[in-house]
Design an enzyme around this catalytic site. Sequence first.
Site, mmCIF file in Angstrom:
data_model
loop_
_atom_site.group_PDB
_atom_site.id
_atom_site.type_symbol
_atom_site.label_atom_id
_atom_site.label_comp_id
_atom_site.label_asym_id
_atom_site.label_seq_id
_atom_site.Cartn_x
_atom_site.Cartn_y
_atom_site.Cartn_z
ATOM 1 N N GLU A 115 -2.160 0.085 1.844
ATOM 2 C CA GLU A 115 -0.874 0.599 1.706
ATOM 3 C C GLU A 115 -0.402 1.022 0.694
ATOM 4 O OE1 GLU A 115 -0.888 3.095 4.227
ATOM 5 O OE2 GLU A 115 -2.856 1.752 4.639
ATOM 6 N N GLY A 137 -11.673 -1.170 6.528
ATOM 7 C CA GLY A 137 -12.021 -2.476 7.287
ATOM 8 C C GLY A 137 -13.057 -1.872 8.513
ATOM 9 N N TYR A 176 -10.991 3.887 8.581
ATOM 10 C CA TYR A 176 -9.884 5.387 7.304
ATOM 11 C C TYR A 176 -11.289 5.567 6.531
ATOM 12 C CZ TYR A 176 -5.116 7.096 6.245
ATOM 13 O OH TYR A 176 -4.465 7.931 5.732
ATOM 14 N N THR A 236 -1.366 -5.678 -1.062
ATOM 15 C CA THR A 236 -1.988 -4.521 -1.891
ATOM 16 C C THR A 236 -2.597 -3.322 -0.938
ATOM 17 O OG1 THR A 236 -3.696 -6.235 -2.032
ATOM 18 C CG2 THR A 236 -2.513 -5.794 -4.013
#
Length: 670
Positions: free
Chosen positions: A428, A181, A139, A426
């Site tokens: 989202e 990630g 993402y 931190t």
Amino acid sequence: MAEIGEVMDHLADERRKAEFDVSAMKVVWAGSRHELEITDRMARIVASDPVFRKDNRAMLSRKELFKNSLKKAAHAWRRIIELRLTEEEASKFRSSIDEACYPDLHWGMFVPAIKGQGTDEQQKKWLPLAKKLQIIGCYAQTELGHGSNVQGLETTATFDPETDEFVIHSPTLSSSKWWPGGLGKASTHAVVYARLITNGEDHGIHGFIVQLRSLDDHSPLPGITVGDIGAKFGNGAYNSMDNGVLQFDHVRIPRDQMLMRISQVTRDGKYLVSDVPRQLVYGTMVFVRQTIVQDASTALSRAVCIAVRYSSVRRQFGSQNGGPESQVIDYKTQQSRLFPLLASAYAFRFVGEWLKWLYTDVTQRLQANDFSTLPEAHACTAGLKSLTTSVTSDGIEECRKLCGGHGYLCSSGLPELFAVYVPACTYEGDNNVMLLQVARFLLKTVSSLASGHPPVGTASYFGRAEHLMQCSCEVRTADDWLKPSVILEAFEARAARMVIACAKNVSKTSVLEEGFSEFSIDLVEAAVAHCQLIVVSKFIEKLQQDIPGNGVKETLQVLCSVYALSLLHKHTGDFLSTGCINPKQASLANEQLRSLYAQVRPNAVALVDSFNYTDYYLNSTLGRYDGNVYPTLYEAAWKDPLNDSVVPDGYHEYIRPLLKQQVTSRAARL
């Protein structure tokens, strides 16, 4: 061996003190008997598999750690297929492995993004590939120069009508995707968020499915620069994850790889908005944040479990006439720091359960074109994400301190747990930014009161603002603080008075945004008060349900009071300055809190046993179920690679010459 037996018997004694049915409490914690059964079965399968070993993580190099995580992910996929696990079981199985790796983002962000924002046709094309792991996705939203301000992202997706393609480009260094990630080394595809440009017009941020690497040899495709951003905080910890950097140099993708459920670009370059409400995207946001709140309860409960068990094993001072020293958990100062965290873990669990319901409710309303509860749900989840992650990260560190010097050892499990968890503050959305979003919603709620629009959901107490601004606390004795109605009104009055005071101050400024900025510190504190009220109220609502099991509800009622009164103690200044309570009532609250700690004490070990964590999952020499702490600590020390040789590498080059020099110099002086 006598010492080992003594420690094990000691924890057995602690468990015998329990005043409630631990098996029934395990069901309450899990959410249902079904959830408990699946979670327990998956956890034990993982714990018994040597491939998933993790006690050596802190000693592995970054490359070894990453490769080992790939091995575990591949093995997990094979086992999921062999065991024919359902989607629910597979999810529990993966979480039991307890190691950050690319599947976290593939299943947790990439797949949901396609489900939520892709058309039916796009879902039919991409989801089967993703669900069979024939592609690996991540993402890619956050950039080097922009995180929480999504609208400030710089990556562009410019439509080329001549070729029917989008051109994905990174125009600046700060537009480099940074942090996703699974991006650094593993992912073959990404959902990339970029500014959509058609015919020279910027339509804002949209999602695009972009292939990053060859499916034949995994090399980056032309125009793609991709790699890992480097080691993160802590030994082991989140360093098993390949957080990545990504740059695009005019990379072309087909038009149909724009996620087009909400909006589309036609073959001739026209930008269209579909009949599907754009607000549906917020449903995914609610889902992600409720998952974060659940994760907070899990992480905090792990730390508390370690600290409670070790505090029961550890003895320090207090010996009389040669008798045993006092258990650390018996010290009131230890209880006052530890038991509110234990209560918080349960509180976060129950508000997380409620958020699951909220997600379902919001989703059903959105599908029926009912957006009335969306602003409140958005603010609520943003605030609870901020509150629970901040308390949890601070709580894990507090548990490390509560374990004394041994808590500083990697083998305690606490340093790694902290390093893995603290990014939640931190990602989202930065926690302060989240609270300012809550504050903005609260100011709108106050301003709309005069228009006759009744506030909904967690903000409904503003409908009684006139009463809450004038009411006075009715507490006369310490026991009065055990009444849920008294607690609720005090927390509602505090939140209402803080928010309305902020609204008045902001309204006095000539420019609204300048006023919002000027009073942002006060607004953040008011938002925290509102969010704490939500957690307290949901804990109280949980206790109004039928909760089976001998002594279970009574024990939870004690924890609920501990949670609320410890917050009241911590924020006494707010309650006094807004006139919600007087100094005498504050003193009575502290008196009741001390009494409650004494009631938690005999149940402490049983309460953490109710989390039902395996020793494998805790991965802690201090938090072992059997209390066999000291021999385990001793054995763990000798497993460190530094102890592979008696004489260390470097002795002959660096230590011996110094020692010989000292001897020679001394002889010369003589």
